[in-house]
Design a protein around this motif. Sequence first.
Motif, PDB file in Angstrom:
ATOM      1  N   GLY A  19      -3.011 -14.934  -6.113  1.00 13.26           N
ATOM      2  CA  GLY A  19      -4.375 -14.477  -5.858  1.00 13.26           C
ATOM      3  C   GLY A  19      -4.821 -14.766  -4.437  1.00 13.26           C
ATOM      4  N   GLU A  20      -4.491 -15.946  -3.941  1.00 17.12           N
ATOM      5  CA  GLU A  20      -4.873 -16.304  -2.563  1.00 17.12           C
ATOM      6  C   GLU A  20      -4.105 -15.472  -1.543  1.00 17.12           C
ATOM      7  OE1 GLU A  20      -7.269 -18.401  -0.936  1.00 17.12           O
ATOM      8  OE2 GLU A  20      -8.014 -17.858  -2.903  1.00 17.12           O
ATOM      9  N   ARG A  23      -5.752 -12.125  -1.631  1.00 17.93           N
ATOM     10  CA  ARG A  23      -7.108 -12.192  -1.057  1.00 17.93           C
ATOM     11  C   ARG A  23      -7.062 -12.163   0.468  1.00 17.93           C
ATOM     12  NH1 ARG A  23     -10.993 -15.663   0.793  1.00 17.93           N
ATOM     13  NH2 ARG A  23      -9.650 -17.483   0.714  1.00 17.93           N
ATOM     14  N   HIS A  24      -6.205 -12.993   1.046  1.00 17.57           N
ATOM     15  CA  HIS A  24      -6.111 -13.042   2.513  1.00 17.57           C
ATOM     16  C   HIS A  24      -5.610 -11.717   3.079  1.00 17.57           C
ATOM     17  CE1 HIS A  24      -7.118 -17.222   3.365  1.00 17.57           C
ATOM     18  NE2 HIS A  24      -6.485 -17.536   2.247  1.00 17.57           N
ATOM     19  N   VAL A  47     -14.211 -10.645   0.500  1.00 18.80           N
ATOM     20  CA  VAL A  47     -13.372 -10.724  -0.686  1.00 18.80           C
ATOM     21  C   VAL A  47     -13.509 -12.158  -1.183  1.00 18.80           C
ATOM     22  CG1 VAL A  47     -11.050 -10.466  -1.641  1.00 18.80           C
ATOM     23  CG2 VAL A  47     -11.804  -8.984   0.231  1.00 18.80           C
ATOM     24  N   GLU A  49     -12.918 -13.567  -4.370  1.00 24.86           N
ATOM     25  CA  GLU A  49     -11.906 -14.144  -5.266  1.00 24.86           C
ATOM     26  C   GLU A  49     -10.996 -13.037  -5.762  1.00 24.86           C
ATOM     27  OE1 GLU A  49     -11.682 -16.701  -9.441  1.00 24.86           O
ATOM     28  OE2 GLU A  49     -13.606 -15.967  -8.731  1.00 24.86           O
ATOM     29  N   VAL A  50      -9.750 -13.405  -6.042  1.00 19.42           N
ATOM     30  CA  VAL A  50      -8.794 -12.496  -6.672  1.00 19.42           C
ATOM     31  C   VAL A  50      -8.234 -13.221  -7.885  1.00 19.42           C
ATOM     32  CG1 VAL A  50      -6.613 -11.252  -6.438  1.00 19.42           C
ATOM     33  CG2 VAL A  50      -8.193 -11.369  -4.498  1.00 19.42           C
ATOM     34  N   ILE A  61     -10.335  -7.998  -8.110  1.00 17.40           N
ATOM     35  CA  ILE A  61     -10.796  -8.456  -6.805  1.00 17.40           C
ATOM     36  C   ILE A  61     -12.315  -8.395  -6.777  1.00 17.40           C
ATOM     37  CG2 ILE A  61     -10.702  -8.035  -4.323  1.00 17.40           C
ATOM     38  CD1 ILE A  61      -8.037  -6.409  -6.090  1.00 17.40           C
ATOM     39  N   ASP A 109     -19.128  -8.641  -6.860  1.00 18.91           N
ATOM     40  CA  ASP A 109     -19.208 -10.100  -6.993  1.00 18.91           C
ATOM     41  C   ASP A 109     -20.666 -10.542  -7.116  1.00 18.91           C
ATOM     42  OD1 ASP A 109     -18.794 -12.802  -6.951  1.00 18.91           O
ATOM     43  OD2 ASP A 109     -17.727 -12.844  -5.041  1.00 18.91           O
TER      44      ASP A 109
END
Length: 132
Positions: A19-20, A23-24, A47, A49-50, A61, A109
């Motif tokens: 996920g990180e 996300r990046h 963004v 959180e994933v 996402i 979000d």
Amino acid sequence: MARKPSSPGLPSQRQLRAGEIIRHALAELIAREDFRDPELAGVLVTVGEVRCSPDLKRANIFVTPLGDDTEAGRTRLAGALNRAAAFLRGRLGREIELKFTPELHFIADKSYDEATAIDRLLSDPRVKRDLE
């Protein structure tokens, strides 16, 4: 050595790590990409959180536009990104080193609104009195 099972309902280390990475990569990709969709042109996207599925084939996402913290703005952004999801998935596949590039699902979000509501509640004089 036996593996310790993860707690039910909680994401595994593998899901969190993937996920990180996603996300990046997505944050950079969205920032530098020129989109044809007018709802994405010139919009700065956060963004937040994933969340990946256990098999890492689906990613939710959570996104919000910078400068437009209205519900309608977030919903429009998520819809526009969902229309561009196949394009973004193709670009993302070239950026990340995962066995499979997950199917992307963008969600407005609302966590920032929830945090603001909690802060407002905690700053209420009646609640402060009870906390002291």
